[in-house]
Design a protein around this motif. Structure first.
Motif, PDB file in Angstrom:
ATOM      1  N   UNK A   1       0.817  -1.219   0.000  1.00 12.06           N
ATOM      2  CA  UNK A   1       0.000   0.000   0.000  1.00 12.06           C
ATOM      3  C   UNK A   1       0.848   1.267   0.000  1.00 12.06           C
ATOM      4  N   UNK A   2       2.087   1.156   0.491  1.00 11.10           N
ATOM      5  CA  UNK A   2       2.990   2.313   0.507  1.00 11.10           C
ATOM      6  C   UNK A   2       3.777   2.461  -0.791  1.00 11.10           C
ATOM      7  N   UNK A   3       3.611   1.516  -1.709  1.00  4.47           N
ATOM      8  CA  UNK A   3       4.328   1.577  -2.975  1.00  4.47           C
ATOM      9  C   UNK A   3       5.615   0.793  -2.995  1.00  4.47           C
ATOM     10  N   UNK A   4       5.917   0.082  -1.909  1.00  4.69           N
ATOM     11  CA  UNK A   4       7.126  -0.741  -1.876  1.00  4.69           C
ATOM     12  C   UNK A   4       6.966  -1.964  -2.772  1.00  4.69           C
ATOM     13  N   UNK A   5       7.966  -2.227  -3.584  1.00  4.28           N
ATOM     14  CA  UNK A   5       7.968  -3.418  -4.429  1.00  4.28           C
ATOM     15  C   UNK A   5       8.736  -4.507  -3.695  1.00  4.28           C
ATOM     16  N   UNK A   6       8.094  -5.667  -3.504  1.00  2.00           N
ATOM     17  CA  UNK A   6       8.721  -6.797  -2.831  1.00  2.00           C
ATOM     18  C   UNK A   6       8.769  -7.976  -3.808  1.00  2.00           C
TER      19      UNK A   6
ATOM     20  N   UNK B   1       5.014 -13.930  -0.554  1.00  2.00           N
ATOM     21  CA  UNK B   1       5.441 -14.516   0.711  1.00  2.00           C
ATOM     22  C   UNK B   1       6.238 -13.524   1.562  1.00  2.00           C
ATOM     23  N   UNK B   2       6.583 -12.385   0.991  1.00  6.05           N
ATOM     24  CA  UNK B   2       7.312 -11.361   1.748  1.00  6.05           C
ATOM     25  C   UNK B   2       6.309 -10.407   2.387  1.00  6.05           C
ATOM     26  N   UNK B   3       5.577 -10.918   3.359  1.00  8.32           N
ATOM     27  CA  UNK B   3       4.457 -10.180   3.928  1.00  8.32           C
ATOM     28  C   UNK B   3       4.894  -8.944   4.728  1.00  8.32           C
ATOM     29  N   UNK B   4       6.105  -8.997   5.281  1.00  8.60           N
ATOM     30  CA  UNK B   4       6.613  -7.871   6.062  1.00  8.60           C
ATOM     31  C   UNK B   4       7.511  -6.941   5.250  1.00  8.60           C
ATOM     32  N   UNK B   5       7.610  -7.184   3.953  1.00  4.73           N
ATOM     33  CA  UNK B   5       8.475  -6.374   3.070  1.00  4.73           C
ATOM     34  C   UNK B   5       9.913  -6.348   3.580  1.00  4.73           C
ATOM     35  N   UNK B   6      10.384  -7.490   4.036  1.00  2.00           N
ATOM     36  CA  UNK B   6      11.753  -7.590   4.543  1.00  2.00           C
ATOM     37  C   UNK B   6      12.776  -7.547   3.414  1.00  2.00           C
ATOM     38  N   UNK B   7      12.335  -7.914   2.201  1.00  2.01           N
ATOM     39  CA  UNK B   7      13.235  -7.942   1.053  1.00  2.01           C
ATOM     40  C   UNK B   7      12.861  -6.847   0.049  1.00  2.01           C
ATOM     41  N   UNK B   8      12.429  -5.707   0.566  1.00  2.00           N
ATOM     42  CA  UNK B   8      12.016  -4.575  -0.278  1.00  2.00           C
ATOM     43  C   UNK B   8      13.078  -4.280  -1.346  1.00  2.00           C
ATOM     44  N   UNK B   9      12.598  -4.158  -2.593  1.00  2.00           N
ATOM     45  CA  UNK B   9      13.493  -3.854  -3.713  1.00  2.00           C
ATOM     46  C   UNK B   9      13.650  -2.348  -3.891  1.00  2.00           C
ATOM     47  N   UNK B  10      12.519  -1.652  -3.953  1.00  3.15           N
ATOM     48  CA  UNK B  10      12.504  -0.200  -4.142  1.00  3.15           C
ATOM     49  C   UNK B  10      11.076   0.282  -3.946  1.00  3.15           C
TER      50      UNK B  10
END
Length: 310
Positions: free
Chosen positions: A243-248, A252-261
């Motif tokens: 929802x914040x625009x983070x691409x994961x 399975x990356x529910x916490x956006x721990x591996x955020x790309x950009x």
């Protein structure tokens, strides 16, 4: 398989999260259980339009959900309308408890192509065992009202799919669930295996029938049945945006721990082929079993969703 993260084009499918807020407290859902570590909130319409404008010339399919209950975003119907106007096939997953007599007409004015209706029980006991905070009566009334209104309006949309998460407490209801789905006028019912995060949950929730269970459970551990091959098609065919625009990397990356950009800072076409994304793809191609979130992923599992059309 070539062990290089080669990219030939943009993905055909996207998952965009309208909100990660939820009105239920399902114990194995990070949103519902309150274990989600990232900020809670909802995407605004302007940012959604910006994302759709970036992908509409190459994308075909849009899931308007990730974590949370999509219809808690008050602008969801506008989002659906804009995405469909942009020639995207739109799918939404919901618990249906936001549907009321007051808003059902408005919802059907901008329906998704497909509506996945989560219903994991056929009475209060079986439903509330997992759908904590909701009632079977409320979900049943919402489902029937939606389908009756759709038929009354002579609408073809949405295609309604009941999603039944199979667990120990409801596996005895599978045949009854097929009859129930037919009785409501739903277009399809899917029986889905469930994901768990602890041995305690595995022992408490996982069904006894092997074909509905994606794990091997022993006295001291549980392990997914997937063989850990060094590939993952999701990293080449789908893109997930919070929802914040983070691409994961994937769902399975529910916490956006591996955020790309972040798609609000960079164009999606740049992010999709970026060095950061390719570094993650390379990890999976060389040693997928060492990526934490991949150890609970169904990639490589031959059957994890059991389709039962009545």
């Amino acid at each position: 398989m070539i062990k290089k993260p080669l990219i030939w084009g943009m993905p055909a499918a996207y998952s965009i999260e309208p909100t990660n807020l939820c009105n239920l407290k399902c114990p194995e859902c990070p949103s519902g259980a309150g274990t989600l570590t990232r900020k809670l909130g909802s995407m605004n319409y302007e940012n959604f339009v910006s994302i759709i404008d970036q992908i509409k010339d190459t994308a075909l399919y849009l899931q308007l959900f990730f974590q949370g209950e999509p219809y808690l975003n008050k602008e969801l119907t506008k989002m659906i309308a804009y995405a469909r106007k942009s020639k995207l096939y739109v799918s939404v997953s919901t618990n249906g408890l936001m549907f009321t007599g007051k808003n059902i007409d408005e919802i059907l004015k901008s329906p998704p192509d497909k509506l996945i209706f989560s219903l994991d029980g056929l009475d209060e006991k079986s439903y509330q065992n997992y759908r904590v905070g909701g009632t079977f009566r409320g979900a049943d009334e919402s489902l029937r009202m939606l389908i009756n209104k759709r038929n009354e309006f002579k609408n073809k949309l949405p295609f309604v799919e009941i999603r039944f998460l199979v667990m120990k407490q409801n596996e005895h209801l599978i045949e009854q669930a097929k009859e129930y789905a037919e009785g409501t006028g739903a277009d399809r019912i899917y029986f889905k295996s469930m994901q768990v995060y602890s041995l305690e949950s595995a022992n408490k929730l996982l069904p006894t029938k092997v074909k509905f269970n994606r794990y091997k459970v022993s006295e001291n551990s549980f392990k997914i049945k997937s063989e850990f091959h060094n590939y993952c098609f999701a990293l080449w065919k789908t893109c997930v945006v919070t929802w914040q625009g983070d691409v994961v990397p994937c769902c399975f990356d529910k916490d956006a721990l591996f955020k790309i950009s972040n798609v609000l800072d960079s164009h999606l076409s740049t992010i999709w082929t970026s060095e950061n994304f390719n570094k993650f793809r390379l990890k999976v191609l060389t040693s997928r079993k060492n990526v934490d979130m991949c150890t609970n992923c169904t990639e490589g599992l031959k059957v994890n969703i059991l389709n039962n059309d009545y």
